[in-house]
Each structure stands twice: as C-alpha cells, then as structure tokens.
Write a protein that holds these residues in place. Structure first.
Motif, PDB file in Angstrom:
ATOM      1  N   ALA A 202      -0.466 -11.323   2.431  1.00 56.54           N
ATOM      2  CA  ALA A 202      -1.674 -12.165   2.530  1.00 56.54           C
ATOM      3  C   ALA A 202      -2.849 -11.437   3.185  1.00 56.54           C
ATOM      4  N   HIS A 203      -2.550 -10.366   3.946  1.00 61.72           N
ATOM      5  CA  HIS A 203      -3.597  -9.696   4.720  1.00 61.72           C
ATOM      6  C   HIS A 203      -4.446  -8.743   3.894  1.00 61.72           C
ATOM      7  N   GLY A 204      -3.976  -8.417   2.656  1.00 66.61           N
ATOM      8  CA  GLY A 204      -4.750  -7.520   1.790  1.00 66.61           C
ATOM      9  C   GLY A 204      -4.358  -6.062   1.971  1.00 66.61           C
ATOM     10  N   VAL A 205      -4.779  -5.240   1.015  1.00 63.97           N
ATOM     11  CA  VAL A 205      -4.456  -3.802   1.046  1.00 63.97           C
ATOM     12  C   VAL A 205      -5.691  -2.984   0.685  1.00 63.97           C
ATOM     13  N   ALA A 206      -5.630  -1.696   1.036  1.00 61.02           N
ATOM     14  CA  ALA A 206      -6.693  -0.753   0.674  1.00 61.02           C
ATOM     15  C   ALA A 206      -6.607  -0.429  -0.817  1.00 61.02           C
ATOM     16  N   GLN A 207      -7.709   0.077  -1.367  1.00 64.63           N
ATOM     17  CA  GLN A 207      -7.707   0.469  -2.787  1.00 64.63           C
ATOM     18  C   GLN A 207      -6.721   1.607  -3.048  1.00 64.63           C
ATOM     19  N   THR A 208      -6.476   2.457  -2.065  1.00 65.17           N
ATOM     20  CA  THR A 208      -5.502   3.552  -2.250  1.00 65.17           C
ATOM     21  C   THR A 208      -4.110   2.976  -2.518  1.00 65.17           C
TER      22      THR A 208
ATOM     23  N   LEU B 156       4.382   0.071 -10.786  1.00 66.09           N
ATOM     24  CA  LEU B 156       4.932  -1.161 -10.200  1.00 66.09           C
ATOM     25  C   LEU B 156       4.303  -2.389 -10.855  1.00 66.09           C
ATOM     26  N   ASP B 157       5.082  -3.461 -10.886  1.00 61.34           N
ATOM     27  CA  ASP B 157       4.605  -4.731 -11.435  1.00 61.34           C
ATOM     28  C   ASP B 157       4.046  -5.505 -10.230  1.00 61.34           C
ATOM     29  N   VAL B 158       2.723  -5.454 -10.059  1.00 62.05           N
ATOM     30  CA  VAL B 158       2.116  -5.943  -8.816  1.00 62.05           C
ATOM     31  C   VAL B 158       1.761  -7.420  -8.879  1.00 62.05           C
ATOM     32  N   LEU B 159       2.098  -8.117  -7.812  1.00 64.35           N
ATOM     33  CA  LEU B 159       1.596  -9.479  -7.581  1.00 64.35           C
ATOM     34  C   LEU B 159       0.821  -9.425  -6.272  1.00 64.35           C
ATOM     35  N   ASP B 160      -0.415  -9.877  -6.313  1.00 64.72           N
ATOM     36  CA  ASP B 160      -1.274  -9.736  -5.139  1.00 64.72           C
ATOM     37  C   ASP B 160      -1.351 -11.058  -4.385  1.00 64.72           C
ATOM     38  N   ALA B 161      -0.738 -11.115  -3.200  1.00 61.29           N
ATOM     39  CA  ALA B 161      -0.779 -12.346  -2.390  1.00 61.29           C
ATOM     40  C   ALA B 161      -1.899 -12.303  -1.340  1.00 61.29           C
ATOM     41  N   THR B 162      -2.818 -11.354  -1.488  1.00 59.26           N
ATOM     42  CA  THR B 162      -3.978 -11.324  -0.579  1.00 59.26           C
ATOM     43  C   THR B 162      -4.675 -12.682  -0.630  1.00 59.26           C
TER      44      THR B 162
ATOM     45  N   LYS C  67     -12.616 -12.334  -0.620  1.00 56.69           N
ATOM     46  CA  LYS C  67     -14.054 -12.656  -0.576  1.00 56.69           C
ATOM     47  C   LYS C  67     -14.797 -11.712   0.378  1.00 56.69           C
ATOM     48  N   VAL C  68     -14.174 -11.404   1.499  1.00 51.69           N
ATOM     49  CA  VAL C  68     -14.795 -10.480   2.466  1.00 51.69           C
ATOM     50  C   VAL C  68     -14.903  -9.076   1.843  1.00 51.69           C
ATOM     51  N   HIS C  69     -13.848  -8.659   1.104  1.00 52.65           N
ATOM     52  CA  HIS C  69     -13.904  -7.335   0.449  1.00 52.65           C
ATOM     53  C   HIS C  69     -15.099  -7.272  -0.515  1.00 52.65           C
TER      54      HIS C  69
ATOM     55  N   PRO D 154      -3.469  -5.048   9.859  1.00 51.15           N
ATOM     56  CA  PRO D 154      -3.410  -4.752   8.422  1.00 51.15           C
ATOM     57  C   PRO D 154      -4.604  -5.287   7.626  1.00 51.15           C
ATOM     58  N   GLU D 155      -5.157  -6.432   8.030  1.00 53.00           N
ATOM     59  CA  GLU D 155      -6.336  -6.939   7.297  1.00 53.00           C
ATOM     60  C   GLU D 155      -7.520  -5.986   7.473  1.00 53.00           C
ATOM     61  N   VAL D 156      -7.666  -5.455   8.670  1.00 50.17           N
ATOM     62  CA  VAL D 156      -8.771  -4.526   8.953  1.00 50.17           C
ATOM     63  C   VAL D 156      -8.573  -3.226   8.167  1.00 50.17           C
ATOM     64  N   GLU D 157      -7.331  -2.730   8.135  1.00 46.98           N
ATOM     65  CA  GLU D 157      -7.058  -1.506   7.361  1.00 46.98           C
ATOM     66  C   GLU D 157      -7.338  -1.756   5.883  1.00 46.98           C
ATOM     67  N   GLY D 158      -6.959  -2.938   5.396  1.00 43.07           N
ATOM     68  CA  GLY D 158      -7.199  -3.283   3.994  1.00 43.07           C
ATOM     69  C   GLY D 158      -8.688  -3.372   3.704  1.00 43.07           C
ATOM     70  N   THR D 159      -9.428  -4.058   4.546  1.00 39.72           N
ATOM     71  CA  THR D 159     -10.866  -4.245   4.305  1.00 39.72           C
ATOM     72  C   THR D 159     -11.600  -2.910   4.355  1.00 39.72           C
ATOM     73  N   ILE D 160     -11.272  -2.079   5.339  1.00 38.66           N
ATOM     74  CA  ILE D 160     -11.919  -0.756   5.415  1.00 38.66           C
ATOM     75  C   ILE D 160     -11.634   0.015   4.123  1.00 38.66           C
TER      76      ILE D 160
END
Ligand code: 0K2
Ligand code: SF4
Length: 314
Positions: A73-79, A89-95, A101-103, A125-131
């Motif tokens: 739920a916290h999101g991930v970086a584009q990398t 991988l068969d990705v499901l995004d639970a962000t 919206k912040v991204h 992790p949310e901060v790492e994802g957003t950055i």
C-alpha cells in the motif's frame, strides 16, 4: 473502568483495498503469491495472509520469474516497477490511490520546472517510493529545523508534497516555515495528508479530552499509528502503542477510570477487541464509542482482479 472507542479508528479504504488485492490474487492464482514489503504495517494482517499462502519479501530478487508480485500500500519507486517488468513478473499494484495521487502531483510540479521538496520521514517505504517516482532531485525535509538548512536561493521556483500519514500539526509548522523562507513556492497545504490520517488524528485529539489513558492499537513501524500516540501524549494523556492485548500492562491503569482506545489505519478491529479483552481481565469494563465522523470512502480494485475467473482461463 470506562472504555471509550475512537470514531473513526482502524482500517482505511487503502488498507481494505490492499488486503483485498492479496486475498483475490490468492483466489485467482493460487498460492504462492509474492508481496513486496508488508502489505500494510501490521504483523497480524501479514501473518493471516501468510497462512493463506502469501510470501512476503523485501526485494524482487526473492521472487521467481513469472510469479505474481504485489506492491504494498505504501508504493514503490519506478526502478522497482521496471525491475518487475524485466523479471517478467505478473504485477498487482496495491499502492493506495491517495499515495499515487501524490506521485502524480509531484511529477506535475517537476514538469512545470519546479524543484520538489518532500515533507516526510527518511527511510519510510512511502517516502522511498515517492522519491523514486519523481524524476530528478527530490529534497526531503523532516522538520522545521531542516527548512532553515536548505541551501537554495530564496526565489528558487519550488513546490512541496507530503507523505500521507504525517501529523497535521507538525506538517503545518513545516509548510509555514517553507512559506516564510521562500518567495516562489506552491503546494497542496496539508491536503496530501489523507482523509483517514486526518480523521483519526482529529478523533484522538477529541478523545484525549475525555480519558486518563490512551491505548493506540498498531505496529511500531506504522507511521500513522505512531502519530496517534504522539497526539495523546501531547494532549497530556499517558499514551501507549500496543500491537494487541498481550502488550497491555496492568501498571498503566492504577487509579484510572476512563481509557480511550483508537487504532491505526493498518490495525484490524479484532486487535481492538483483543485489547478490550485484556482490560476485562483487570475488572469490569463499560465500552462506548465516541460520536464521530462516519467514513464512506472506497477504492476500486485493479481491473485485472475484476475479471471473472473463466475469462482469464480462456
Ligand atoms: O502509516 P504507515 O505509512 O507506516 O503505513 P501503515 O501502518 O501500513 O498504514 C497504511 C497506510 C499505507 C499508506 O499510506
Ligand atoms: Fe491510503 Fe491514507 Fe490509508 Fe495510507 S492511510 S492507505 S494514504 S487511505
């Protein structure tokens, strides 16, 4: 002992959606499905999903090629998104959609030529994802003191966004310090702090006026749960963060008549019940719920999970 439950408390719409994504992925694909990071910051939630066949990993190199991988739920970086694609991988995004919206907002500010400041906590992790969702440099600011240390000309075109689970009051102070120091800065004020965080903080502030002790049900690594405990303490009430009833200590309740209980956005209601049971073991309790806001927010599931099973098998 009187017990007053906060309203609202516990699961938010983003957490309900994230857990539902793992549940449905298990139903559609069978075990195992892989989840990058704790789906939400709660051991009980994670253990429950693990028993159903979810495997929790910190990095994608622990996921076999072609497997189902769910982002927390916290999101991930584009990398991380690119790495998942490269591994097939068969990705499901639970962000949570409110994190996404912040991204989007951050990218828009950067596209408009502004240098972006992220108000948030380092290492979360949310901060790492957003950055990692925003091209170019993102300056992380964690406190009012750090605003003074930013080495930027005062007329730099700037914008800010925030982590979704911060203290509304602390964030207000940081934004005011930014507005005092810089002449060309725009941002959402405190509106990036999500509805659930804001509502739970407002409720606990109100509840703190009525109780001698506050118990916050939530995990030590849960940002929003920690903020609720801090608000209790700042209101002058002895406040404790507990994962469940086993962490409740008898000595907290000497001469205590009224106990307030709230729960972080990732804490299941069963754990609130479990904490009430622990209080019952100390003596009779009378449980009521404070008057408070009713939440009706719901988020859609990813379309991949909405397809009927038969259609996916064709
Ligand atoms: O409050 P945190 O961001 O640490 O996260 P959780 O305790 O997992 O709560 C759910 C919020 C997830 C994203 O905003
Ligand atoms: Fe989404 Fe807010 Fe819940 Fe985080 S706390 S998952 S941003 S609704």
């Amino acid at each position: 002992m009187r017990v007053i439950l906060a309203q609202p408390r516990g699961f938010c719409a983003g957490v309900v959606r994230a857990i539902e994504i793992v549940d449905r992925a298990l139903q559609q694909h069978g075990a195992p499905v892989y989840v990058r990071h704790e789906i939400v910051h709660n051991r009980h939630v994670v253990d429950n999903l693990r028993q159903k066949g979810a495997r929790f990993v910190e990095e994608l190199d622990e996921v076999p090629q072609g497997a189902v991988a769910i982002f927390s739920a916290h999101g991930v970086a584009q990398t991380v998104e690119r790495d998942a694609e490269a591994r097939g991988l068969d990705v499901l995004d639970a962000t949570c959609p409110l994190v996404t919206k912040v991204h989007v907002q951050g990218r828009q500010y950067v596209a408009a030529g502004r240098t972006l400041i992220l108000i948030g906590h380092a290492g979360h992790p949310e901060v790492e994802g957003t950055i990692g969702q925003i091209p170019g440099t993102v300056l992380l600011v964690q406190s009012e003191a750090e605003v003074a240390k930013l080495e930027l000309p005062v007329d730099t075109p700037l914008a800010y966004v925030t982590q979704t689970t911060l203290s509304v009051d602390d964030t207000r102070g940081i934004i005011d310090a930014l507005l005092r120091r810089f002449t060309d800065i725009v941002g959402p004020d405190t509106r990036d702090i999500c509805y659930a965080t804001q509502n739970r903080q407002a409720a606990v502030r109100e509840l703190s006026k009525q109780v001698d002790v506050l118990l916050v049900v939530g995990a030590t690594n849960s940002s929003n749960s920690n903020r609720l405990r801090e608000i209790g303490s700042e209101s002058g009430v002895a406040s404790y963060l507990v994962a469940d009833g086993s962490e409740v200590k008898t000595e907290w309740f000497a001469n205590v008549r009224t106990v307030g209980i709230t729960a972080g956005a990732s804490a299941p209601e069963e754990m609130v019940e479990n904490v009430i049971d622990a209080l019952r073991a100390l003596g009779p309790v009378d449980v009521t719920t404070m008057a408070g806001r009713e939440e009706k927010v719901e988020f859609k599931l990813p379309s991949k999970l909405m397809q009927p099973l038969a259609a996916r098998e064709v």
